[in-house]
Design an enzyme around this catalytic site. Structure first.
Site, PDB file in Angstrom:
ATOM      1  N   HIS A 142       1.049  -1.380   0.118  1.00  0.00           N
ATOM      2  CA  HIS A 142       0.017  -0.174   0.012  1.00  0.00           C
ATOM      3  C   HIS A 142       0.912   1.003  -0.378  1.00  0.00           C
ATOM      4  O   HIS A 142       2.043   1.064   0.724  1.00  0.00           O
ATOM      5  CB  HIS A 142      -0.766   0.590   1.298  1.00  0.00           C
ATOM      6  CG  HIS A 142      -2.241  -1.190   1.437  1.00  0.00           C
ATOM      7  ND1 HIS A 142      -2.332  -1.848   2.751  1.00  0.00           N
ATOM      8  CD2 HIS A 142      -2.444  -2.271   0.365  1.00  0.00           C
ATOM      9  CE1 HIS A 142      -3.279  -2.720   2.540  1.00  0.00           C
ATOM     10  NE2 HIS A 142      -3.806  -2.809   0.866  1.00  0.00           N
ATOM     11  N   LYS A 180       5.320   6.340   7.235  1.00  0.00           N
ATOM     12  CA  LYS A 180       4.498   5.805   8.344  1.00  0.00           C
ATOM     13  C   LYS A 180       5.739   4.963   9.158  1.00  0.00           C
ATOM     14  O   LYS A 180       7.166   4.858   9.009  1.00  0.00           O
ATOM     15  CB  LYS A 180       4.646   4.324   8.248  1.00  0.00           C
ATOM     16  CG  LYS A 180       3.166   4.544   6.762  1.00  0.00           C
ATOM     17  CD  LYS A 180       2.991   3.288   6.022  1.00  0.00           C
ATOM     18  CE  LYS A 180       1.505   3.556   5.621  1.00  0.00           C
ATOM     19  NZ  LYS A 180       0.988   2.040   4.799  1.00  0.00           N
ATOM     20  N   TYR A 222       0.855   1.581  13.935  1.00  0.00           N
ATOM     21  CA  TYR A 222       2.234   2.396  12.984  1.00  0.00           C
ATOM     22  C   TYR A 222       1.473   3.989  12.752  1.00  0.00           C
ATOM     23  O   TYR A 222       0.715   4.435  13.118  1.00  0.00           O
ATOM     24  CB  TYR A 222       2.487   2.090  11.224  1.00  0.00           C
ATOM     25  CG  TYR A 222       0.629   2.237  10.356  1.00  0.00           C
ATOM     26  CD1 TYR A 222       0.238   3.305   9.414  1.00  0.00           C
ATOM     27  CD2 TYR A 222       0.536   0.425  10.719  1.00  0.00           C
ATOM     28  CE1 TYR A 222      -0.337   2.827   8.964  1.00  0.00           C
ATOM     29  CE2 TYR A 222      -1.133   0.618   9.744  1.00  0.00           C
ATOM     30  CZ  TYR A 222      -1.442   1.319   8.552  1.00  0.00           C
ATOM     31  OH  TYR A 222      -2.799   1.186   8.761  1.00  0.00           O
ATOM     32  N   ASP A 273      -6.575  -5.251  -2.368  1.00  0.00           N
ATOM     33  CA  ASP A 273      -5.242  -5.774  -2.816  1.00  0.00           C
ATOM     34  C   ASP A 273      -5.376  -7.106  -3.365  1.00  0.00           C
ATOM     35  O   ASP A 273      -3.737  -7.412  -4.479  1.00  0.00           O
ATOM     36  CB  ASP A 273      -4.617  -6.648  -1.150  1.00  0.00           C
ATOM     37  CG  ASP A 273      -4.851  -5.653  -0.345  1.00  0.00           C
ATOM     38  OD1 ASP A 273      -4.552  -4.354  -0.913  1.00  0.00           O
ATOM     39  OD2 ASP A 273      -4.397  -5.961   0.952  1.00  0.00           O
TER      40      ASP A 273
END
Length: 194
Positions: A68, A78, A138, A176
Site C-alpha cells: 500500500h 509511516k 503504525y 489487494d
C-alpha cells in the site's frame, strides 16, 4: 542510565530506517521509549510530525496486507512496529528516477524484538502475519485519504520479495488482489534527489 534508540538504514535504502529501541529490564518486566522525535531527527536528519496512529489485527498466519501507499497530495510516511506476534514487513521504492527505484527490502518485526521500520513517502509497504493474533501498529504523518489510496501487486516477481507464504496460501483483501505490477502502475512519485 538512558541508552537512546538506534536508527540504521535498511539496505539498500539510505532513507528507510530500522529503529532499535532500548529496553530497560527489571524483575517486573521491561520499559522502552517507542518514539522520540528529537532522537530520530538527531540520528537521521528527518523531521516529522505524526497526525494519526493506526493498528490492525491479523487473526491467522498468512494474512497479507499491501503493498500500500497513498498518492500525492496525501502521501504518508509511516513508523511501523509489531505490538503482538510477528510479521514479515516489506517496502518498495516507487519513486521514478531514484537509484533504488523498484528495489525491495524486508525485515521481521515482532513484539519480542521490538524493532520498528521508518517507511518514507514514495515507498509502498506491506506485511504478512507470521503467527495468529499478530498486531501491527503504525504512526503516519498524514491522514488517510480514500481518493489517494493505491497499491502495487504484493507478489510482483520483478520486486524479488521472498514472501513467507505462497500465493495459494496468502489471505488478502479483494482490493489487494487488484493492484497492478510496478511496471504497470502510474508514476505517482518522482525522486527529488539526495
Amino acid at each position: 542510565m538512558n541508552t537512546p534508540a538506534l536508527a540504521e538504514p535498511l539496505a539498500p535504502f539510505s532513507d528507510a530506517y530500522v529503529l532499535k529501541p532500548h529496553r530497560f529490564h527489571d524483575d517486573r518486566g521491561w520499559f522502552e521509549e517507542t518514539w522520540s522525535a528529537k532522537r530520530f531527527r538527531e540520528q537521521t536528519g528527518v523531521e516529522t510530525t505524526f497526525v494519526q496512529d493506526n493498528a490492525s489485527l491479523s487473526l491467522v498466519r498468512g494474512v497479507v496486507r499491501g503493498l500500500h501507499y497513498q498518492r500525492p497530495p496525501a502521501a504518508q510516511a509511516k513508523l511501523v512496529r509489531c505490538s503482538a506476534g510477528s510479521l514479515f514487513d516489506a517496502i518498495v521504492d516507487i519513486r521514478r528516477g531514484s537509484p533504488t527505484y523498484g528495489k525491495a527490502a524486508s525485515i521481521v518485526l515482532s513484539a519480542e524484538n521490538g524493532l520498528q521500520l521508518w517507511v518514507p513517502r514514495g515507498f509502498a509497504h506491506g506485511f504478512c502475519a507470521l503467527e495468529p493474533g499478530t498486531q501491527i501498529a503504525y504512526k503516519v504523518d498524514g491522514p488517510y485519504s480514500p481518493e489517494c489510496d493505491a497499491g502495487i501487486k504484493w507478489n510482483d516477481p520483478a520486486l524479488g520479495i521472498d514472501w513467507p507464504v505462497t500465493e495459494r496460501d496468502a489471505l488478502l483483501a479483494g482490493k489487494d488482489l487488484k493492484h497492478p505490477a510496478l511496471a504497470d502502475a502510474p508514476a505517482d512519485f518522482e525522486w527529488a534527489g539526495a
